[in-house]
Design an enzyme around this catalytic site. Structure first.
Site, PDB file in Angstrom:
ATOM      1  N   ARG A 240      38.757  39.189  35.946  1.00  0.00           N
ATOM      2  CA  ARG A 240      40.079  38.827  36.451  1.00  0.00           C
ATOM      3  C   ARG A 240      39.932  37.645  37.405  1.00  0.00           C
ATOM      4  O   ARG A 240      39.399  37.775  38.498  1.00  0.00           O
ATOM      5  CB  ARG A 240      40.683  40.033  37.184  1.00  0.00           C
ATOM      6  CG  ARG A 240      42.167  39.895  37.488  1.00  0.00           C
ATOM      7  CD  ARG A 240      42.614  41.029  38.411  1.00  0.00           C
ATOM      8  NE  ARG A 240      42.199  40.781  39.778  1.00  0.00           N
ATOM      9  CZ  ARG A 240      41.905  41.732  40.660  1.00  0.00           C
ATOM     10  NH1 ARG A 240      41.933  42.999  40.313  1.00  0.00           N
ATOM     11  NH2 ARG A 240      41.559  41.415  41.896  1.00  0.00           N
ATOM     12  N   HIS A 244      44.728  40.634  42.312  1.00  0.00           N
ATOM     13  CA  HIS A 244      45.372  41.706  41.547  1.00  0.00           C
ATOM     14  C   HIS A 244      46.828  41.379  41.255  1.00  0.00           C
ATOM     15  O   HIS A 244      47.316  41.597  40.150  1.00  0.00           O
ATOM     16  CB  HIS A 244      45.276  43.020  42.322  1.00  0.00           C
ATOM     17  CG  HIS A 244      46.105  44.127  41.747  1.00  0.00           C
ATOM     18  ND1 HIS A 244      45.793  44.741  40.554  1.00  0.00           N
ATOM     19  CD2 HIS A 244      47.257  44.705  42.185  1.00  0.00           C
ATOM     20  CE1 HIS A 244      46.702  45.667  40.290  1.00  0.00           C
ATOM     21  NE2 HIS A 244      47.602  45.657  41.259  1.00  0.00           N
ATOM     22  N   TYR A 253      37.637  41.509  49.248  1.00  0.00           N
ATOM     23  CA  TYR A 253      36.706  42.368  48.514  1.00  0.00           C
ATOM     24  C   TYR A 253      35.800  41.636  47.523  1.00  0.00           C
ATOM     25  O   TYR A 253      34.973  42.263  46.874  1.00  0.00           O
ATOM     26  CB  TYR A 253      37.461  43.478  47.774  1.00  0.00           C
ATOM     27  CG  TYR A 253      38.551  43.021  46.827  1.00  0.00           C
ATOM     28  CD1 TYR A 253      38.270  42.655  45.522  1.00  0.00           C
ATOM     29  CD2 TYR A 253      39.888  42.981  47.244  1.00  0.00           C
ATOM     30  CE1 TYR A 253      39.270  42.244  44.654  1.00  0.00           C
ATOM     31  CE2 TYR A 253      40.904  42.570  46.386  1.00  0.00           C
ATOM     32  CZ  TYR A 253      40.584  42.201  45.090  1.00  0.00           C
ATOM     33  OH  TYR A 253      41.582  41.797  44.236  1.00  0.00           O
TER      34      TYR A 253
END
Length: 327
Positions: A240, A244, A253
């Site tokens: 990805r 998100h 993160y």
């Protein structure tokens, strides 16, 4: 299962169009013109490869929220995407009532899904059961993120499909993160495909940045399902490339070095290089594609901006029937 030159060029075109629409959605959000966006950048190859393995418009699809490229291949238009982002009345998924990217397209057998992850999997299995009972020559493709394979609904649905040998293909788009959780904190096995053996169906892992590899894997699984041999779990592994969602800060993160390294395996770049190596895509041809994509994106934004919002009195329709039933 070889795809012709025109088909492969078309695959690249769909990936390119999805990417440019997705990129514009991020800009619109930063401009304050839309409230939310959830991206599929980096996942286009798997979605397009899977779409090309179907009888589009005849088979059934129960997608998940990152599947813009898949939806475009099925006939979803750039205008319809922008109408959804802006919550406009003409949005075919919900008439402007649902969050964007909760796809539905009745004219090509795309079933809507809910916001909680994994809920689309039981829906897909229900459709597959109906196909089997009616003896129809159709299959169901349902997609999901790897994080959602930890949900109970997913296990129940896959188990039911395996027990009853239903004509359904489960494609897990493993993009490396369930929001902020990396795969190693989601499951004790190498990947989602390894979960298939405990549920009694075939599990296949494939490079999700390679559209042709995904096409081959899904095509085999679709024909297997269509011939009555039951379901398959396909894990398409990719990365990805975006946060998100538009509300996420992925710097908390993962490092920028990790993301930049992943960009070197960008599926759009990979497909372009493949076509160029075959002599099927020239600089002039790419320039024409980019110009067409830009024009379609601009048209879609302009159209959706001018389109009306749903009227307040439409809020409950068609959730509730206008007919009053008397006992």
């Amino acid at each position: 299962m070889h795809l012709s030159e025109p088909k492969q060029v078309e695959m690249f075109w769909m990936m390119l169009l999805a990417r440019r629409l997705d990129e514009r959605a991020w800009v619109l959000h930063r401009q304050g013109k839309i409230a939310f966006h959830i991206s599929g950048i980096g996942q286009e190859a798997a979605q397009v490869g899977a779409a090309f393995a179907l009888r589009r418009g005849e088979d059934w699809v129960v997608p998940y929220y990152r599947d813009l490229a898949l939806m475009l291949c099925l006939g979803y238009t750039p205008r319809e995407f922008m109408l959804s982002l802006m919550g406009k009345r003409e949005d075919p998924s919900s008439g402007g009532r649902q969050m964007p990217s909760h796809w539905s397209l009745r004219r090509v057998n795309v079933v809507s899904h809910s916001a909680p992850v994994a809920t689309q999997t039981p829906h897909a299995v229900g459709v597959a059961l109906a196909i089997k009972l009616r003896r129809e020559d159709k299959v169901v493709l349902t997609t999901i993120g790897e994080g959602a394979t930890s949900q109970g609904e997913w296990y129940e649905a896959v188990n039911w499909a395996a027990v009853h040998r239903l004509p359904v293909v489960f494609m897990v788009e493993n993009n490396g993160y369930a929001i902020s959780e990396p795969v190693e904190k989601q499951m004790a096995v190498e990947g989602a495909a390894a979960r298939a053996c405990g549920l009694g169906l075939e599990g296949v892992a494939v490079d999700g940045t390679d559209a042709l590899a995904v096409y081959a894997a899904v095509a085999r699984s679709v024909e297997k399902a269509r011939s009555g041999e039951g379901p398959t779990l396909i894990e398409a592994r990719m990365y990805r490339l975006t946060p998100h969602s538009s509300d996420d800060d992925d710097r908390t993160y993962r490092t920028r070095e990790e993301v930049e390294a992943a960009k070197r395996r960008d599926p759009l770049l990979r497909m372009r290089q493949h076509l160029e190596a075959q002599g099927w895509l020239t600089p002039e041809g790419l320039e024409r594609m980019e110009a067409e994509a830009k024009a379609l994106v601009e048209d879609a934004v302009d159209y959706a901006t001018r389109a009306p919002y749903p009227a307040p009195e439409e809020a409950a329709y068609p959730v509730f029937s206008a007919e009053v039933r008397r006992g």
